[in-house]
Design an enzyme around this catalytic site. Structure first.
Site, short mmCIF file in Angstrom:
data_model
loop_
_atom_site.label_atom_id
_atom_site.label_comp_id
_atom_site.label_asym_id
_atom_site.label_seq_id
_atom_site.Cartn_x
_atom_site.Cartn_y
_atom_site.Cartn_z
CG ASP A 76 3.90 4.04 2.22
OD1 ASP A 76 2.70 3.76 2.35
OD2 ASP A 76 4.74 3.25 1.76
CG ASN A 135 -4.60 4.57 -6.65
OD1 ASN A 135 -3.83 3.67 -6.96
ND2 ASN A 135 -5.77 4.72 -7.23
CE LYS A 158 8.14 0.47 -10.53
NZ LYS A 158 7.87 1.42 -9.42
N PRO A 159 6.43 -1.84 -6.38
CG PRO A 159 6.93 -1.52 -4.11
CD PRO A 159 7.29 -2.37 -5.30
CG LEU A 225 6.50 -10.27 -30.18
CD1 LEU A 225 6.58 -11.46 -31.12
CD2 LEU A 225 5.39 -9.32 -30.63
CD GLU A 231 -7.05 -3.48 -15.24
OE1 GLU A 231 -7.96 -2.64 -15.26
OE2 GLU A 231 -7.14 -4.60 -15.77
N GLY A 233 -5.85 5.04 -16.30
CA GLY A 233 -6.57 6.13 -15.67
C GLY A 233 -8.03 6.24 -16.10
CB CYS A 265 -8.33 4.06 -11.39
SG CYS A 265 -9.07 2.65 -10.55
CD GLU A 367 -6.44 9.34 -13.58
OE1 GLU A 367 -5.32 9.20 -14.11
OE2 GLU A 367 -7.10 8.40 -13.13
N GLY A 440 -7.26 1.34 -20.75
CA GLY A 440 -6.45 0.12 -20.81
C GLY A 440 -7.22 -1.12 -21.19
CD GLU A 444 -5.33 -6.71 -12.26
OE1 GLU A 444 -5.24 -7.81 -11.68
OE2 GLU A 444 -4.36 -6.00 -12.53
P1 NAD Z 1 2.14 6.13 -12.39
O1 NAD Z 1 1.75 5.81 -13.78
O2 NAD Z 1 2.94 7.35 -12.16
O3 NAD Z 1 2.97 4.93 -11.76
C1 NAD Z 1 2.44 3.63 -11.66
C2 NAD Z 1 3.59 2.66 -11.54
O4 NAD Z 1 4.28 2.60 -12.78
C3 NAD Z 1 4.64 3.05 -10.51
O5 NAD Z 1 5.12 1.89 -9.92
C4 NAD Z 1 5.69 3.73 -11.35
O6 NAD Z 1 6.97 3.74 -10.76
C5 NAD Z 1 5.66 2.89 -12.61
N1 NAD Z 1 6.09 3.55 -13.84
C6 NAD Z 1 5.92 4.85 -14.17
N2 NAD Z 1 6.39 5.05 -15.43
C7 NAD Z 1 6.83 3.85 -15.88
C8 NAD Z 1 7.42 3.42 -17.10
N3 NAD Z 1 7.64 4.27 -18.09
N4 NAD Z 1 7.75 2.12 -17.23
C9 NAD Z 1 7.52 1.24 -16.23
N5 NAD Z 1 6.98 1.60 -15.04
C10 NAD Z 1 6.64 2.90 -14.88
O7 NAD Z 1 0.78 6.16 -11.55
P2 NAD Z 1 0.54 6.54 -10.00
O8 NAD Z 1 0.59 8.02 -9.86
O9 NAD Z 1 1.35 5.68 -9.10
O10 NAD Z 1 -0.97 6.03 -9.84
C11 NAD Z 1 -2.04 6.77 -10.27
C12 NAD Z 1 -2.52 6.32 -11.64
O11 NAD Z 1 -2.87 4.95 -11.61
C13 NAD Z 1 -3.78 7.04 -12.07
O12 NAD Z 1 -3.69 7.36 -13.44
C14 NAD Z 1 -4.87 6.02 -11.82
O13 NAD Z 1 -6.04 6.19 -12.59
C15 NAD Z 1 -4.17 4.75 -12.18
N6 NAD Z 1 -4.85 3.61 -11.56
C16 NAD Z 1 -5.58 2.78 -12.36
C17 NAD Z 1 -6.30 1.72 -11.79
C18 NAD Z 1 -7.13 0.79 -12.63
O14 NAD Z 1 -7.51 -0.28 -12.13
N7 NAD Z 1 -7.46 1.13 -13.85
C19 NAD Z 1 -6.22 1.51 -10.40
C20 NAD Z 1 -5.47 2.39 -9.64
C21 NAD Z 1 -4.77 3.42 -10.22
#
Ligand code: NAD
Length: 467
Positions: A76, A135, A158-159, A225, A231, A233, A265, A367, A440, A444
Site C-alpha cells: 500500500d 510515507n 489512525k493511519p 486545551l 511533526e 513538513g 519529511c 514541499e 512543528g 519523538e
Molecule cells: P497529511 O497531512 O495529508 O495526512 C497525515 C495524517 O493526518 C493522515 O492520517 C490524514 O488522514 C490525517 N489528517 C489530514 N487532515 C487532517 C485534519 N484536518 N485533522 C485530523 N487529521 C487529519 O500527510 P501525508 O500526505 O499522509 O504525509 C506527508 C506529510 O507528512 C508531509 O508533509 C511530510 O513532511 C509529513 N511528515 C512529517 C514527518 C516529521 O517527522 N516531521 C514525518 C513524516 C511525514
C-alpha cells in the site's frame, strides 16, 4: 467512497487491493471509550516492568512477522522490499528502546524540611490519539505507539487512508499480547482524524503529517486545551562547499532527494552549492540520480518505487514543468519528464533536478513530496546561510565542508531541528527529534519523548500534618 469502503490502492499498479470503511463518529467514540476504560482499569495499574515486557514481546512480534509487514508496506505504500524490511527492523528497534525507557527513572526529589517529602514525577496523559502519515506507515506509527504505551498511556491510532494495512495488522497481532483496548485503530482520512481530535477523553494528540493538516489539528485541540505534538513538513537545504568531499556529498544529495521516492519529511530537496563547483557537482549528482532505477517495488533492482498516488505523481511533474516555464534549467530527467506511463498503471516519476528555479516558485519553496531537487548557488558563507534559511520550515539541514571552523559555525547557525554535518539522514531511536518553525513542535524518540507522552506533577507529602 462507496458503501463498501474506501479503496486502498497499490501505487505500483493503480489497482485496488482492498477496501476499508471509514470509522464513523460512533465508531471513533467507541474506540476512544475502550482506550479510556483500558487506561483507567488496567494499563494505569500495570507496572513499568510489565509494560516493558509486553513491549519487548511487541518488538519480537515485529521481527517474527518481518516479511509480512514488509509485504504490506510494499503493497500500500509502494516501497521496494529491502527498504520496507529495513523499516520494520527500525520499528522493532524503536519498540526495544521504549521497552527499556519504560523503566528509566523520572522526576526529582526536592530538598524539604523534616516531615515533608517533595518530589516531581510524570504521569501518563491517558488516551493518546496517534495520527500518522502515508510515507512511513508502520515506522512512524510505531514511534508514537511504543512511546505512548511505555509511559503508561493507551493508544488509538489512525493511519493515513492510503496506507492502513500494516497498522491494521499490527493492531490485530498486538491484540494477542496487550489487554483489550490498550491499542486500537480507527480508519479513514481527515474526517476521521478530526473526530479523533475532538473526543473529550483524548488526553493528547500526536500528529505527524503536513503542515496544513497540523495547523488544523492544533486549532481543534486548542478548543479542548488538549496537548498536541506536531511533526510536520519540510523543505530542507543541503549546503555543499567546494572543499567538501564531493563524492560523499553527491551520494548524500541523491539519497536525500530520491530516498523513499522523495517522500521524506527530511528530504534534502534544496541543494545550495558553492558557485565554483556548481557545474561539476550538479553533474555528479545528475549522473548518480540518472542511473537510479525506477520500477516495481518487488523487483530487487528497483531503487525508486512509485509515489503514493496519481495526484502526487501529477503534482510532482507539474512542479517541474512550472519551474521550467519560469526559466529553470531541467537537468534531469533528459527527455523523460512527467508521469511514467511506460510502467503500467502505477504512479511512477523519474527523479528530477531543476536548476535556478525562481525563489518564489513551488520547486524552491514548497514541499513537493516527490523526487525533485531544486538547485541554487552561492559565493559566500553568508549567502549560503541566507539561502538555507529561505524557508518557513525548519525540519532538517545538512552542510558539507572540510573546514573545521565552518563545520562548527554552520553546525551552530543552521536553523533546523536536525542538523547533519558531513552526513545526511542519520536517525536513531536513542536520539530525540523534532522540527522548528513550520515543521512543528513535539518530540519523538530518545529520552525526551517522555515529555510529550506524560505530564509533570509536583507532589508534597507531609508526614507530620500541621508541622
Ligand atoms: P497529511 O497531512 O495529508 O495526512 C497525515 C495524517 O493526518 C493522515 O492520517 C490524514 O488522514 C490525517 N489528517 C489530514 N487532515 C487532517 C485534519 N484536518 N485533522 C485530523 N487529521 C487529519 O500527510 P501525508 O500526505 O499522509 O504525509 C506527508 C506529510 O507528512 C508531509 O508533509 C511530510 O513532511 C509529513 N511528515 C512529517 C514527518 C516529521 O517527522 N516531521 C514525518 C513524516 C511525514
Amino acid at each position: 467512497m462507496t458503501a463498501r469502503g474506501r479503496p486502498v490502492l497499490d501505487p505500483a499498479t493503480g489497482r485496488t487491493v482492498t477496501r476499508l470503511p471509514d470509522t464513523d463518529g460512533p465508531g471513533v467514540a467507541d474506540a476512544v471509550a475502550r482506550a479510556d476504560a483500558a487506561f483507567r482499569e488496567v494499563w494505569s495499574d500495570t507496572s513499568p516492568a510489565r509494560r516493558s515486557g509486553l513491549l519487548r514481546d511487541l518488538g519480537d512480534l515485529l521481527r517474527d512477522d518481518r516479511d509480512e509487514f514488509a509485504a504490506l508496506e510494499r503493497l500500500d505504500a509502494g516501497k521496494p522490499t529491502a527498504r520496507a524490511a529495513g523499516e520494520v527492523d527500525f520499528a522493532a528497534r524503536v519498540v526495544d528502546w521504549f521497552a527499556a525507557a519504560a523503566r528509566y527513572p523520572v522526576g526529582e526529589t526536592h530538598p524539604a524540611g523534616p516531615g515533608m517529602r517533595t518530589y516531581t514525577d510524570r504521569v501518563p496523559v491517558g488516551v493518546c490519539a496517534a495520527i500518522t502519515p502515508n510515507n512511513y506507515p508502520l515506522l512512524l506509527a510505531v514511534w508514537k505507539i511504543a512511546a505512548a504505551l511505555a509511559y503508561g498511556n493507551t493508544v488509538v491510532v489512525k493511519p493515513a487512508p492510503e496506507t492502513p494495512l500494516s497498522i491494521r495488522r499490527l493492531v490485530g497481532r498486538a491484540g494477542e499480547l496487550l489487554p483489550e483496548g490498550v491499542l486500537t485503530a480507527v480508519y479513514g482520512g481527515a474526517g476521521t482524524g478530526r473526530l479523533l481530535c475532538d473526543q473529550p477523553a483524548v488526553g493528547m494528540v500526536s500528529f505527524t503529517g503536513s503542515t496544513t493538516a497540523g495547523r488544523e489539528v492544533a486549532r481543534r485541540c486548542a478548543d479542548g486545551l488538549r496537548p498536541v505534538s506536531l511533526e510536520l513538513g519540510g523543505k530542507s537545504p543541503v549546503v555543499v562547499f567546494r572543499d567538501a568531499d564531493l563524492d560523499a556529498a553527491a551520494r548524500a544529495v541523491v539519497a536525500g532527494f530520491t530516498g523513499n521516492t522523495g517522500q521524506m519529511c527530511v528530504a534534502g530537496s534544496r541543494l545550495i552549492v558553492e558557485q565554483a563547483v556548481h557545474d561539476e557537482f550538479v553533474g555528479r549528482v545528475a549522473e548518480l540520480a540518472g542511473a537510479l532505477r525506477v520500477g516495481p517495488p518487488e523487483d530487487p533492482g528497483t531503487d525508486l518505487g512509485p509515489l503514493i498516488s496519481r495526484a502526487a505523481a501529477e503534482r510532482t511533474a507539474e512542479v517541474v514543468e512550472e519551474a521550467a516555464a519560469r526559466g529553470a534549467r531541467v537537468i534531469l530527467p533528459p527527455g523523460r519528464r512527467g508521469v511514467r506511463h511506460d510502467l503500467g498503471g502505477g504512479f511512477f516519476v523519474h527523479p528530477a533536478i531543476v536548476d535556478g528555479a525562481p525563489f518564489d516558485g513551488r520547486a524552491w519553496r514548497e514541499e513537493i513530496f516527490g523526487p525533485v531537487l531544486s538547485v541554487a548557488s552561492f559565493a559566500t558563507d553568508a549567502e549560503a546561510l541566507d539561502l538555507a534559511h529561505d524557508t518557513a520550515y525548519g525540519l532538517s539541514a545538512s552542510v558539507w565542508t572540510s573546514d573545521a571552523d565552518r563545520t562548527e559555525r554552520f553546525g551552530r547557525a543552521l536553523r533546523a531541528g536536525m542538523v547533519w554535518v558531513n552526513t545526511w539522514g542519520d536517525t536513531e531511536e536513542t536520539v530525540s527529534v523534532s522540527g522548528l518553525g513550520q515543521s512543528g513542535y513535539g518530540r519523538e524518540l530518545g529520552i525526551h519523548a517522555v515529555e510529550g507522552y506524560t505530564r509533570p506533577r509536583a507532589v508534597w507529602v507531609a508526614h507530620r500534618p500541621g508541622r
